[in-house]
Motif scaffolding. Structure first.
Motif, PDB file in Angstrom:
ATOM      1  N   ILE A   2      -6.136  -0.088   1.384  1.00  0.00           N
ATOM      2  CA  ILE A   2      -6.083   0.782   2.707  1.00  0.00           C
ATOM      3  C   ILE A   2      -6.222   0.689   3.869  1.00  0.00           C
ATOM      4  O   ILE A   2      -7.682   1.675   3.668  1.00  0.00           O
ATOM      5  CB  ILE A   2      -5.550   2.126   2.375  1.00  0.00           C
ATOM      6  CG1 ILE A   2      -4.557   2.682   1.076  1.00  0.00           C
ATOM      7  CG2 ILE A   2      -4.834   3.140   3.047  1.00  0.00           C
ATOM      8  CD1 ILE A   2      -4.513   3.927   0.620  1.00  0.00           C
ATOM      9  N   ASP A  50      -2.979  -0.054   7.937  1.00  0.00           N
ATOM     10  CA  ASP A  50      -2.178   0.582   7.031  1.00  0.00           C
ATOM     11  C   ASP A  50      -2.257   2.372   7.625  1.00  0.00           C
ATOM     12  O   ASP A  50      -0.738   3.229   7.176  1.00  0.00           O
ATOM     13  CB  ASP A  50      -2.722   0.566   5.757  1.00  0.00           C
ATOM     14  CG  ASP A  50      -2.094  -0.623   5.195  1.00  0.00           C
ATOM     15  OD1 ASP A  50      -0.513  -1.235   5.126  1.00  0.00           O
ATOM     16  OD2 ASP A  50      -3.538  -1.272   4.675  1.00  0.00           O
ATOM     17  N   ASN A  76       5.411   1.060   9.203  1.00  0.00           N
ATOM     18  CA  ASN A  76       4.940   1.220   7.869  1.00  0.00           C
ATOM     19  C   ASN A  76       3.624   2.323   7.940  1.00  0.00           C
ATOM     20  O   ASN A  76       2.782   2.494   6.615  1.00  0.00           O
ATOM     21  CB  ASN A  76       4.841  -0.337   7.148  1.00  0.00           C
ATOM     22  CG  ASN A  76       3.604  -0.874   8.385  1.00  0.00           C
ATOM     23  OD1 ASN A  76       4.197  -1.109   9.466  1.00  0.00           O
ATOM     24  ND2 ASN A  76       2.789  -2.029   7.870  1.00  0.00           N
TER      25      ASN A  76
END
Length: 470
Positions: A2, A50, A76
């Motif tokens: 991430i 992210d 996203n």
């Protein structure tokens, strides 16, 4: 892995988070940092991110504006809010716009960093589970939403729904499901049947949702969660098991009313006329619903109104109005308002006195509370409520149980007790606040009513009190 970006105008905060947080333990890596929203956007446009951790109050571009842009252009990316203080409404705005969590900086020293990251990691995993394809676009314009005002009632309806619909269902949140396949003609029988089932289950509703085509799954799911948390409270109607809503209507954020409008609502409800006049009562209830206050604010407003109503009606009715611990829907609020009105009307009904006389006594008792810091007398109040001095005194004593002077003294002393216990104000200030310009006379009167001087009363009852200079 991430990929994380930290945005905060305080360099020490950024560096501290980067170095202190155990990012690797949760498969995370800090790939960028920025001092304001504008620089953050420039980085995001050319780098993969992210998870965005952003402060709210920043120069050039605030965190709120950054969240809006990211939610629109980079759907996203998961967003977590960093905030110096727990400003509830500010944080709520960020969460409404799509942030999945928030971190209060003042708590970072008290909480273990690992626990903070674990919470964020779990929240992301939860979001991914509910939204397996967050960037997927709906190919159908219509869907059906099954939801409940009560998060703790269970999912027994979903099993039956899934079996009869013969289609998979997306769990958007606890007791909130979305089915987006188009209904074929044979399934209209299923729709009728499930509507009948829901009509027998209090708190449940089926919504025909239109306008899905071309929208991202993640955005629709967020809007549905927001709707259930906010507007469904007001829209739920136990008489209708199914209703239709346009997605664009869910996206029209309803502004929280200003404090000025809330204070105006308090003024409307603070008089006693609505007890006797049906149209006025109905207008007040309708206006309160139209405000569509968040439930916490609504409860706060109702609590303040109860304080006013008890001042108004208790001296005449000897009945204390109380508020339930919570409401599941506006229907319950509406029913409670009606029950309170009926209770008050019954309790203040005095067969030996006319309605006009009872209203005058209620008004007099209220004035005693509202104007206790002023020099008021029974003669003055009698004139203000359009009664003769002698008849007012007679009616007040028979209805309230004591003469007006004794009642006013009682009101003043009770308020003085409150100020002694919950403020650090001087005895002179308190005396003047409750209508005694002579501190010695106030102290003597206070001792007559409580068997102790104000200073001794404060010392005796100071254990556990929350002092304030206000």
């Amino acid at each position: 892995m991430i990929k994380v970006m930290i945005v905060d105008d305080d360099k020490l905060v950024r560096k501290g988070l980067i170095s202190a947080m155990p990012w690797n333990n949760f498969d995370m890596e800090v790939v960028g940092e920025a001092s304001n929203g504008k620089k953050a956007l420039e980085f995001i446009e050319s780098n993969s991110v992210d998870l965005l951790l952003t402060d709210l109050a920043m120069p050039v571009m605030s965190g709120i504006e950054l969240i809006k842009r990211v939610r629109k252009e980079f759907t996203n990316i998961y967003i977590v809010v960093l905030t110096l203080h727990q400003d509830f409404e500010y944080i709520q705005e960020a969460l409404r716009l799509g942030a999945i969590d928030y971190i209060a900086k003042v708590q970072l020293e008290k909480e273990r960093f690992e626990e903070v990251l674990e919470r964020i990691y779990n929240r992301i995993a939860q979001e991914q589970k509910r939204d397996p394809n967050p960037n997927e676009i709906f190919a159908f314009d219509r869907g059906y939403v099954l939801l409940s005002i009560n998060k703790a009632v269970g999912d027994y309806l979903v099993k039956e729904w899934s079996e009869n619909a013969d289609q998979s269902i997306i769990e958007v949140d606890i007791n909130l499901w979305l089915w987006t396949q188009p209904l074929e003609q044979p399934n209209e029988i299923w729709l009728e049947r499930i509507s009948q089932v829901i009509s027998t289950k209090p708190g449940w509703a089926l919504i025909n949702l239109k306008g899905l085509y071309g929208k991202y799954h993640k955005d629709v799911h967020r809007l549905l969660r927001e709707y259930r948390e906010k507007d469904f409270f007001y829209d739920y109607d136990s008489h209708f098991s199914i209703r239709s809503i346009l997605l664009q209507d869910l996206d029209n954020h309803k502004q929280v009313r200003s404090e000025e409008s809330i204070n105006l609502m308090k003024e409307r409800w603070s008089s006693h006329e609505w007890i006797y006049h049906d149209s006025l009562f109905n207008n007040h209830v309708h206006a309160l619903k139209l405000m569509r206050l968040p439930q916490a604010k609504l409860l706060g407003l109702l609590y303040s109104l109860i304080d006013k109503w008890n001042l108004l009606f208790y001296p005449v009715s000897l009945v204390k109005i109380q508020l339930p611990d919570s409401f599941d829907s506006w229907e319950q609020v509406d029913a409670w308002c009606k029950s309170v009105r009926i209770m008050i009307r019954k309790s203040i009904d005095k067969p030996t006195f006319s309605q006009e006389v009872v209203e005058c006594i209620i008004k007099a008792a209220y004035i005693a509370h509202e104007e206790m810091n002023q020099q008021i007398t029974a003669a003055n109040i009698a004139k203000r409520v359009n009664m003769s001095r002698s008849y007012f005194s007679q009616c007040f004593k028979e209805i309230v149980g004591m003469n007006f002077s004794d009642y006013l003294r009682q009101v003043r002393i009770e308020k003085a007790k409150e100020l002694l216990l919950y403020t650090n104000k001087t005895i002179l200030w308190i005396a003047e606040s409750v209508g005694y310009m002579d501190e010695k006379y106030f102290s003597r009167t206070f001792r007559e009513q409580t068997d102790m001087l104000p200073s001794i009363y404060r010392q005796t009852h100071d254990t556990g009190r929350n002092m304030s200079d206000k």
